[in-house]
Design an enzyme around this catalytic site. Sequence first.
Site, PDB file in Angstrom:
ATOM      1  N   GLU A   1       0.853  -1.196   0.000  1.00 29.60           N
ATOM      2  CA  GLU A   1       0.000   0.000   0.000  1.00 29.60           C
ATOM      3  C   GLU A   1       0.887   1.244   0.000  1.00 29.60           C
ATOM      4  OE1 GLU A   1      -2.682  -0.259   3.300  1.00 29.60           O
ATOM      5  OE2 GLU A   1      -3.656  -2.051   2.464  1.00 29.60           O
TER       6      GLU A   1
ATOM      7  N   SER B   1       7.346  -2.690   3.308  1.00 23.93           N
ATOM      8  CA  SER B   1       8.054  -3.716   4.085  1.00 23.93           C
ATOM      9  C   SER B   1       7.264  -4.088   5.334  1.00 23.93           C
ATOM     10  CB  SER B   1       9.432  -3.195   4.504  1.00 23.93           C
ATOM     11  OG  SER B   1      10.167  -2.796   3.377  1.00 23.93           O
TER      12      SER B   1
ATOM     13  N   GLU C   1      10.229  -8.936  -3.430  1.00 25.85           N
ATOM     14  CA  GLU C   1      10.263 -10.083  -2.505  1.00 25.85           C
ATOM     15  C   GLU C   1      11.076  -9.789  -1.250  1.00 25.85           C
ATOM     16  OE1 GLU C   1       8.637 -12.921  -2.367  1.00 25.85           O
ATOM     17  OE2 GLU C   1       7.522 -12.512  -4.193  1.00 25.85           O
TER      18      GLU C   1
HETATM   19  C1  LIG Z   1       7.884  -2.691 -10.112  1.00 26.05           C
HETATM   20  C2  LIG Z   1       7.343  -3.193  -8.806  1.00 26.05           C
HETATM   21  C3  LIG Z   1       6.397  -4.214  -8.800  1.00 26.05           C
HETATM   22  C4  LIG Z   1       5.848  -4.647  -7.591  1.00 26.05           C
HETATM   23  N1  LIG Z   1       4.862  -5.616  -7.599  1.00 26.05           N
HETATM   24  C5  LIG Z   1       4.175  -5.864  -6.441  1.00 26.05           C
HETATM   25  C6  LIG Z   1       3.028  -6.730  -6.442  1.00 26.05           C
HETATM   26  O1  LIG Z   1       2.669  -7.329  -7.466  1.00 26.05           O
HETATM   27  N2  LIG Z   1       2.329  -6.874  -5.288  1.00 26.05           N
HETATM   28  C7  LIG Z   1       2.684  -6.247  -4.125  1.00 26.05           C
HETATM   29  O2  LIG Z   1       1.989  -6.410  -3.126  1.00 26.05           O
HETATM   30  N3  LIG Z   1       3.794  -5.447  -4.085  1.00 26.05           N
HETATM   31  C8  LIG Z   1       4.530  -5.233  -5.205  1.00 26.05           C
HETATM   32  N4  LIG Z   1       5.640  -4.409  -5.178  1.00 26.05           N
HETATM   33  C9  LIG Z   1       5.987  -3.752  -3.922  1.00 26.05           C
HETATM   34  C10 LIG Z   1       7.279  -4.223  -3.278  1.00 26.05           C
HETATM   35  O3  LIG Z   1       7.087  -5.489  -2.717  1.00 26.05           O
HETATM   36  C11 LIG Z   1       7.642  -3.130  -2.250  1.00 26.05           C
HETATM   37  O4  LIG Z   1       8.101  -2.014  -2.991  1.00 26.05           O
HETATM   38  C12 LIG Z   1       8.673  -3.587  -1.251  1.00 26.05           C
HETATM   39  O5  LIG Z   1       8.109  -4.540  -0.382  1.00 26.05           O
HETATM   40  C13 LIG Z   1       9.211  -2.416  -0.419  1.00 26.05           C
HETATM   41  O6  LIG Z   1       8.184  -1.647   0.108  1.00 26.05           O
HETATM   42  P1  LIG Z   1       8.218  -0.046  -0.071  1.00 26.05           P
HETATM   43  O7  LIG Z   1       8.442   0.240  -1.496  1.00 26.05           O
HETATM   44  O8  LIG Z   1       7.014   0.514   0.578  1.00 26.05           O
HETATM   45  O9  LIG Z   1       9.516   0.416   0.709  1.00 26.05           O
HETATM   46  P2  LIG Z   1       9.636   0.701   2.283  1.00 26.05           P
HETATM   47  O10 LIG Z   1       9.136  -0.458   3.053  1.00 26.05           O
HETATM   48  O11 LIG Z   1       9.053   2.026   2.577  1.00 26.05           O
HETATM   49  O12 LIG Z   1      11.208   0.786   2.426  1.00 26.05           O
HETATM   50  C14 LIG Z   1      11.973   1.969   2.146  1.00 26.05           C
HETATM   51  C15 LIG Z   1      13.416   1.682   2.562  1.00 26.05           C
HETATM   52  O13 LIG Z   1      13.456   1.441   3.974  1.00 26.05           O
HETATM   53  C16 LIG Z   1      14.108   0.210   4.221  1.00 26.05           C
HETATM   54  N5  LIG Z   1      13.529  -0.426   5.404  1.00 26.05           N
HETATM   55  C17 LIG Z   1      12.213  -0.666   5.669  1.00 26.05           C
HETATM   56  N6  LIG Z   1      12.085  -1.293   6.841  1.00 26.05           N
HETATM   57  C18 LIG Z   1      13.343  -1.469   7.330  1.00 26.05           C
HETATM   58  C19 LIG Z   1      13.880  -2.065   8.516  1.00 26.05           C
HETATM   59  N7  LIG Z   1      13.086  -2.622   9.428  1.00 26.05           N
HETATM   60  N8  LIG Z   1      15.220  -2.058   8.682  1.00 26.05           N
HETATM   61  C20 LIG Z   1      16.039  -1.499   7.758  1.00 26.05           C
HETATM   62  N9  LIG Z   1      15.595  -0.922   6.626  1.00 26.05           N
HETATM   63  C21 LIG Z   1      14.268  -0.911   6.414  1.00 26.05           C
HETATM   64  C22 LIG Z   1      13.866  -0.629   2.974  1.00 26.05           C
HETATM   65  O14 LIG Z   1      14.815  -1.683   2.852  1.00 26.05           O
HETATM   66  C23 LIG Z   1      13.994   0.425   1.892  1.00 26.05           C
HETATM   67  O15 LIG Z   1      15.337   0.626   1.571  1.00 26.05           O
HETATM   68  C24 LIG Z   1       6.268  -4.039  -6.373  1.00 26.05           C
HETATM   69  C25 LIG Z   1       7.259  -3.048  -6.388  1.00 26.05           C
HETATM   70  C26 LIG Z   1       7.794  -2.624  -7.580  1.00 26.05           C
HETATM   71  C27 LIG Z   1       8.837  -1.539  -7.563  1.00 26.05           C
END
Ligand SMILES: Cc1cc2nc3c(=O)[nH]c(=O)nc-3n(C[C@H](O)[C@H](O)[C@H](O)COP(=O)(O)OP(=O)(O)OC[C@H]3O[C@@H](n4cnc5c(N)ncnc54)[C@H](O)[C@@H]3O)c2cc1C
Length: 377
Positions: A125, A130, A358
């Site tokens: 969302e 994450s 993933e």
């Molecule tokens: C092209 C694309 C296709 C995708 N397809 C899907 C899909 O089909 N279905 C779906 O549900 N999702 C999908 N995703 C989403 C993807 O799984 C998420 O982007 C990913 O899980 C990271 O979440 P976020 O982008 O909100 O980053 P955030 O969670 O906001 O993270 C931002 C940064 O903070 C870091 N971070 C977060 N928590 C911690 C922690 N505890 N300790 C240290 N560092 C941390 C992360 O590593 C990252 O560097 C897709 C993403 C992309 C880019």
Amino acid sequence: MWNLTEEQQMIQKTVRDWAAAKLAPRAEQYEHDKLFDVALYKEFAGLGFPGIRYPEALGGGGGGILDMCIWVKELARVLPGFAISASVACGLGAKMLGYGTDAQQQTWLVPTIEGTMIGAFGLTEPNAGSDATNLQTRAVKDGDDWVLNGAKTFITNGIVADYILVSAKTGPGKSEIGIFIVPQGTEGLHAAPIDKNCWYSSDTALLSLENCRIPADHLIGAADGGLNLLTNNLNEGRVTFAAHCYGIAEGCFDGALDYVHQRTAFGKRVSDFQNTQFKLAEMKMKLDLAWTYIMRAAAEVESNPGAGVTASICKNYAAQICEEIAREARHLLGGYGCMNEYAVGRLSRDVFVAEVGEGTREINYRVIWKALTQNYR
Ligand SMILES: Cc1cc2nc3c(=O)[nH]c(=O)nc-3n(C[C@H](O)[C@H](O)[C@H](O)COP(=O)(O)OP(=O)(O)OC[C@H]3O[C@@H](n4cnc5c(N)ncnc54)[C@H](O)[C@@H]3O)c2cc1C
């Protein structure tokens, strides 16, 4: 154990030949048009690969994780965007349908296995990536229906899918999450394309759910059982995604190896410079280590789906070498590495997202660290 079986070699050859004949010639056009070609996916599905991981009783191939890894990496070495949409269409979310009722499996999973339906998985969302337990999407029971409200972002196949498996909070507790089958066309479901800088040949959408009314039989498992379904699939998804990363790396390596044998500079082939030879030797080492670990992880996660540390090491290492190999391969092509006409240039656009999908690099490190520190708590 470290060699592919005859059957696996056949999967590899069939998909490699298919990708060379059908995907490679159109790859640049798809990238330019930012198009996931559903018709081509259905043609590919006709070869039976989307069903490879599902039971024969449902029309699947009864194969293992490694079988799926092989076809995913073969598509990814040619066109990673197409490969990700293809693997999400039948894998990622759809695997959760395996925990559904017979009726759900007949209606949604069997056509997915046959390749006539495309699935999507809606977890992320705008404010919950994450930290997946922080979902804002809500599902409220209303008579015989569930009513869903919220938003999902970055959803692969969000526009082309026939159904989206949407995760939503069903109660106030962090783990009260349900997984709902939301058919495309449901009133109140809107999908908009997202303008991204990777995986151009994949469909990625922002979804909004406004009072989406879903019949009760579209809930998979228990109303608070979603977290279990998500974690059950997590490790297999990570190993398969590692194979996707490996495919990109292998495509870059092959392209660079070929190029340096043709290009000349200072009266020599670029392959005659020792720097080039060492770089390619190092890339080959990384590739072989990554693939060997993918084979190990596929076997381990298959016998123990909870093998989280192995799956996280597998995914992180493959994503890391994917980025390293793509960077070096691109450099070996000089300016041509920046040109779309060369596969290396195209493939290396897609390496950044390898570190995100993933579970980001840090999320996978967390899994590894938790195991390292457990005896010190
Ligand atoms: C092209 C694309 C296709 C995708 N397809 C899907 C899909 O089909 N279905 C779906 O549900 N999702 C999908 N995703 C989403 C993807 O799984 C998420 O982007 C990913 O899980 C990271 O979440 P976020 O982008 O909100 O980053 P955030 O969670 O906001 O993270 C931002 C940064 O903070 C870091 N971070 C977060 N928590 C911690 C922690 N505890 N300790 C240290 N560092 C941390 C992360 O590593 C990252 O560097 C897709 C993403 C992309 C880019």
